[in-house]
Design an enzyme around this catalytic site. Sequence first.
Site, PDB file in Angstrom:
ATOM      1  N   GLU A  25       0.817  -1.224   0.000  1.00 20.71           N
ATOM      2  CA  GLU A  25       0.000   0.000   0.000  1.00 20.71           C
ATOM      3  C   GLU A  25       0.852   1.277   0.000  1.00 20.71           C
ATOM      4  O   GLU A  25       0.828   2.067   0.962  1.00 20.71           O
ATOM      5  CB  GLU A  25      -0.923   0.020   1.228  1.00 20.71           C
ATOM      6  CG  GLU A  25      -1.916  -1.120   1.243  1.00 20.71           C
ATOM      7  CD  GLU A  25      -2.812  -1.130   2.479  1.00 20.71           C
ATOM      8  OE1 GLU A  25      -2.558  -0.370   3.426  1.00 20.71           O
ATOM      9  OE2 GLU A  25      -3.767  -1.925   2.489  1.00 20.71           O
ATOM     10  N   GLU A  40      -5.183  -8.593   0.367  1.00 16.07           N
ATOM     11  CA  GLU A  40      -5.857  -8.343   1.652  1.00 16.07           C
ATOM     12  C   GLU A  40      -7.321  -8.041   1.414  1.00 16.07           C
ATOM     13  O   GLU A  40      -7.673  -7.296   0.496  1.00 16.07           O
ATOM     14  CB  GLU A  40      -5.281  -7.099   2.366  1.00 16.07           C
ATOM     15  CG  GLU A  40      -3.969  -7.291   3.043  1.00 16.07           C
ATOM     16  CD  GLU A  40      -3.456  -6.020   3.712  1.00 16.07           C
ATOM     17  OE1 GLU A  40      -4.266  -5.188   4.176  1.00 16.07           O
ATOM     18  OE2 GLU A  40      -2.226  -5.853   3.745  1.00 16.07           O
TER      19      GLU A  40
END
Length: 428
Positions: A157, A341
Amino acid sequence: MSVFQFPDGFLWGAATSAHQVEGNNVHSDWWAWEQAGRVKDRSGPACDHYRRFEQDFDLAASLGHSAHRFSVEWARLEPAEGQWDDEALAHYAAVVRALRKRRLEPIVTLHHFTNPQWFLAKGGWTVPGSVEAFARYVRRVAAALGDQVRYWVTINEPIIYARMHYLQGLGPPGAKDLSQAIRVLEHLIRGHAAGYHVLHAARRMEWPRPEVSIAHHLPVFRPCRRWSPFDQWITRRTDQIFSVAFLEALTDGRWEVPGIGARRIPEARNTLDYLGVNYYGRQFIRWVPVPGLWPGVPCDLGHHPREVPERTSMGWDVHPESFFEALRRLGRTGQPILVTENGTSMTDDARRWSYLWRHIAAMGRAVQAGANVIGYCCWSLLDNFEWADGYGPRFGIVEMDYATQERRPRESARQYAEVCRTNRVMTE
Ligand code: IFM
């Protein structure tokens, strides 16, 4: 009700990250940040996963998983600049062997929010030297693990990392400065590209071909006030800059820089072998012009009871349909997609399973609609240290008793195990 059967070989697993579960990550910048009292909880021993990984992998295997995503901790490998800890490297080689022994496909993340303290002291990702320092570290990891690992995530991320640490000031170094955040993003792009090339160059004939990506946080952005042209405009810009431009940089080598224009980063061209995607929910964006900051800020979902009827225990939006939309949108690129995720912190485990089940079903529909999704990792295997939110949120399908280090699989873990074992899901 109908049943959707996933393609053969689909990877099912759960994800963790080093600092959130391992415990005593004393050389990392997050550790120092916690000791300085900048967050409500200290990570401390966390889940003691550094010593209990075999037990945790037994659990994952017993729950039908076929893959496991974890991160290597740079601060353990290089606690002081240029000083490499061979024991720590041997540890991660043992972790990978332990996964392989249990037929769990390792998915290895190289950077998940934490840095060695010396690295941050030298300017962290704001300075160009960060790229070569990261490449040196990746070289070590590739030499030690490359014979056993196929799936790699260079940076987890990147956009959230830059936002959380350089715009919101919620992690080290606690900056709130758009120009620094932009520099960080550029170096993360270059760092990913360097990592990509290192991993491919390190490969020997008999090793698996490395498949390399970032884990891209991909919310679906929506305007906070639907009627406001400002919110609508900044929402489109936010989507373009944060969701689209970053991936474009890694495919075309051309990065659109917020508020500045375009920049060429040729070494980043074609550096995604697959698309790693983290999805949690929609984000509602509001126009708030503050000098020196990005004028599109996430708004308080409490103000949107009609548009956001369902929220997690942390107040995040729940909207499986948007997961379908995000996967279908990515699917159009033709690239394989790995969901690195997806998950939720719910105090009520039945609601956790409802969230996971509806998102897995949405993913099934996206596969039916043509998206080439190759695997799914729920976040997370264990309850863990949720950064600035500390130990409050419970993301695990396995409950942690932090006082005794006891692990207790929740009902959601058993329900998910059924999906993993049968490779199918009931759709609505
Ligand atoms: O815990 C985090 C993880 O470190 C990165 N992705 C989102 C998770 C939940 O907030």
